[in-house]
Enzyme design. Structure first.
Site, mmCIF file in Angstrom:
data_model
loop_
_atom_site.group_PDB
_atom_site.id
_atom_site.type_symbol
_atom_site.label_atom_id
_atom_site.label_comp_id
_atom_site.label_asym_id
_atom_site.label_seq_id
_atom_site.Cartn_x
_atom_site.Cartn_y
_atom_site.Cartn_z
ATOM 1 N N CYS A 46 127.658 134.420 26.421
ATOM 2 C CA CYS A 46 127.813 132.968 26.635
ATOM 3 C C CYS A 46 127.098 132.531 27.916
ATOM 4 C CB CYS A 46 129.315 132.666 26.681
ATOM 5 S SG CYS A 46 129.759 131.049 27.328
ATOM 6 N N CYS A 82 129.227 130.591 30.371
ATOM 7 C CA CYS A 82 130.191 131.516 31.000
ATOM 8 C C CYS A 82 129.536 132.231 32.178
ATOM 9 C CB CYS A 82 130.696 132.549 29.999
ATOM 10 S SG CYS A 82 131.572 131.860 28.590
#
Length: 102
Positions: free
Chosen positions: A31, A34
């Protein structure tokens, strides 16, 4: 204080039974957002001894992600007194994350 890796095995002891408020970052290695948020979360952990910071890898701990309704990542959830009290989805500036504890 360093970031704790939270799993289904230590979730109760590290998060629900914590004396301090806990910021839990639900993330995954693939991600992009993230990875952008991770250094901010690490910095919060290093600078704030009054809170505990943990990270849940949703690929490794799908039960925890499902338990807390995490469908988008990164998701940050603040736990106090064994309950989820605030959450946010997406990348947030450090000040906005810290404001979740006010």
């Amino acid at each position: 204080m360093s970031v704790i890796t939270v799993t289904k095995d230590n979730f109760r002891s590290e998060v629900l039974e914590s004396e301090k408020p806990v910021l839990v970052d639900f993330w995954a290695s693939w991600c992009g957002p993230c990875r952008m948020l991770s250094p901010v979360v690490d910095q919060i952990a290093d600078e704030n001894t009054s809170i505990k910071v943990g990270k849940v890898n949703v690929d490794e701990q799908p039960e925890l992600a499902e338990q807390f309704g995490v469908s988008s990542i990164p998701t940050l959830i603040v736990f106090q007194g064994g309950k989820a009290v605030k959450s946010s989805v997406g990348v947030r500036p450090k000040a906005a994350i810290l404001a979740m504890f006010e």
